[in-house]
Design a protein around this motif. Structure first.
Motif, mmCIF file in Angstrom:
data_model
loop_
_atom_site.group_PDB
_atom_site.id
_atom_site.type_symbol
_atom_site.label_atom_id
_atom_site.label_comp_id
_atom_site.label_asym_id
_atom_site.label_seq_id
_atom_site.Cartn_x
_atom_site.Cartn_y
_atom_site.Cartn_z
ATOM 1 N N ARG A 1 -55.142 -64.066 45.231
ATOM 2 C CA ARG A 1 -53.770 -63.358 45.101
ATOM 3 C C ARG A 1 -52.729 -63.963 46.080
ATOM 4 O O ARG A 1 -51.619 -64.605 45.766
ATOM 5 N N LYS A 2 -53.547 -64.458 47.294
ATOM 6 C CA LYS A 2 -52.642 -65.256 48.234
ATOM 7 C C LYS A 2 -52.473 -66.610 48.066
ATOM 8 O O LYS A 2 -51.220 -67.165 47.935
ATOM 9 N N TYR B 1 -53.227 -61.123 55.692
ATOM 10 C CA TYR B 1 -52.819 -60.794 54.336
ATOM 11 C C TYR B 1 -53.886 -60.006 53.749
ATOM 12 O O TYR B 1 -53.823 -59.131 53.141
ATOM 13 N N VAL B 2 -55.225 -60.591 53.736
ATOM 14 C CA VAL B 2 -56.584 -59.741 53.175
ATOM 15 C C VAL B 2 -56.751 -58.513 53.770
ATOM 16 O O VAL B 2 -56.923 -57.620 52.903
ATOM 17 N N THR B 3 -56.625 -58.338 54.989
ATOM 18 C CA THR B 3 -56.656 -57.200 55.657
ATOM 19 C C THR B 3 -55.581 -55.829 55.052
ATOM 20 O O THR B 3 -55.902 -54.789 54.655
ATOM 21 N N LYS B 4 -54.282 -56.469 54.789
ATOM 22 C CA LYS B 4 -53.424 -55.777 54.526
ATOM 23 C C LYS B 4 -53.840 -55.201 52.835
ATOM 24 O O LYS B 4 -53.572 -53.837 52.455
ATOM 25 N N VAL B 5 -54.300 -56.084 52.147
ATOM 26 C CA VAL B 5 -54.592 -55.746 50.786
ATOM 27 C C VAL B 5 -55.658 -54.745 50.585
ATOM 28 O O VAL B 5 -55.597 -53.912 50.074
ATOM 29 N N LEU B 6 -56.542 -55.078 51.572
ATOM 30 C CA LEU B 6 -57.807 -54.025 51.634
ATOM 31 C C LEU B 6 -57.400 -52.571 52.214
ATOM 32 O O LEU B 6 -57.822 -51.641 51.543
ATOM 33 N N SER C 1 -60.574 -61.457 45.710
ATOM 34 C CA SER C 1 -59.478 -61.383 44.727
ATOM 35 C C SER C 1 -58.157 -61.346 45.481
ATOM 36 O O SER C 1 -57.152 -61.874 45.201
ATOM 37 N N ALA C 2 -58.229 -60.894 46.905
ATOM 38 C CA ALA C 2 -57.165 -60.872 47.597
ATOM 39 C C ALA C 2 -56.674 -62.406 48.186
ATOM 40 O O ALA C 2 -55.476 -62.781 47.947
ATOM 41 N N SER D 1 -54.406 -51.491 51.673
ATOM 42 C CA SER D 1 -53.503 -50.944 50.824
ATOM 43 C C SER D 1 -54.081 -49.796 49.992
ATOM 44 O O SER D 1 -53.435 -48.964 49.073
ATOM 45 N N SER D 2 -55.472 -49.842 49.674
ATOM 46 C CA SER D 2 -56.060 -49.157 48.855
ATOM 47 C C SER D 2 -56.283 -47.842 49.216
ATOM 48 O O SER D 2 -56.673 -46.838 48.331
#
Length: 284
Positions: A278-279, A211-216, A274-275, A218-219
């Motif tokens: 959010r998770k 999940y964290v990788t996807k958030v990073l 932050s990610a 996505s920027s």
């Protein structure tokens, strides 16, 4: 620039590992368009046949030279055997593009040991093996070009890429030293840091990204293979060592250098925290 590319690449003999899909295939197409002689190499015969048909349909000309080789870059004996026929026909490879690569993201404690070995065998040793196979003739002729494909995570690794990023850092380290060693012999080395690109490899990665990788990730945006290929070939023709396809990629690279590792790590830690928050919130 199209005329300049043709002037530079016309009649050049170009070997592309990982040439059956993604950036490798886009490079092959653009090189053929600029009248280079191209051989694509990959592990799967069916994918190679499909790629050759696509290239022939896109460039239907009797003057176009397209060939393919089935080989595993991680197996030096298999690779050398496959390339022996090509080298007998061509004499030497003018340009080697090491585009073969695999990525499997995941948090360190969840990745099996074999994934770490697989990343290094394909991404790092595959690059080493291909260079060793074609370099003797380049040294004899005192000219040639070697293009190594690293990644954004090959200069700034992130959460979720302990296995893949480490293998791409290895490609970066190899290329840095190789550039210095080969320059006196008239051989150019270029190092490419591609960002996320719309390829089958990215589609595979997306299945396993934490999940964290996807958030990073996505920027940043996602580039098309054709755009990445064009920027690579322009950079090589301009004799650049470091090639950074995409505007955001250039900004990230120069910001990383400007801020230094300390500030960059602090920023990344805040983004990871932050990610994760959010998770946690999403689970409630």
């Amino acid at each position: 620039m199209a005329a300049t590319l043709t002037d530079f690449y016309q009649n050049k003999k170009v070997l592309i590992t990982g040439g059956s899909s993604g950036i490798g295939l886009a490079l092959a197409s653009l090189l053929i368009q600029n009248q280079a002689k191209v051989c694509i190499l990959a592990r799967t015969p069916e994918n190679l046949q499909k790629a050759v048909r696509e290239l022939e349909n896109t460039h239907p000309s009797p003057d176009v030279e397209i060939s393919s080789l089935t080989a595993d870059v991680s197996d030096s004996a298999n690779l050398n055997q496959a390339l022996s026929t090509l080298l007998s026909r061509w004499g030497k490879v003018d340009i080697l593009i090491n585009s073969a690569g695999v990525a499997h993201p995941g948090e360190f404690w969840q990745l099996e040991e074999k994934i770490f070995h697989h990343m290094m065998q394909i991404n790092y040793f595959g690059t080493v093996n291909a260079i060793r196979a074609v370099l003797p003739e380049m040294l004899t002729e005192k000219n040639g070009i070697i293009v190594n494909m690293s990644s954004v995570v090959g200069y700034m690794n992130i959460y979720g890429y302990t296995a893949y990023g480490a293998s791409k850092y290895a490609v970066t380290g190899l290329s840095d030293a190789l550039r210095m060693e080969l320059k006196p012999h008239g051989i150019q080395v270029s190092l490419v840091y591609p960002p996320d690109t719309d390829t089958p490899q990215l589609a595979y990665e997306n299945q396993y990204k934490p999940y964290v990788t996807k958030v990073l990730a996505s920027s940043g945006g996602i580039l098309k293979p054709d755009q990445v290929a064009r920027e690579i070939l322009i950079g090589v023709a301009r004799r650049k060592y470091i090639i950074l396809p995409g505007f955001e990629n250039k900004l990230i690279y120069f910001a990383f250098r400007l801020l230094g590792k300390g500030l960059t790590y602090a920023l990344m830690d805040r983004m990871v925290a932050s990610a994760l928050q959010r998770k946690t919130t999403a689970k409630k």
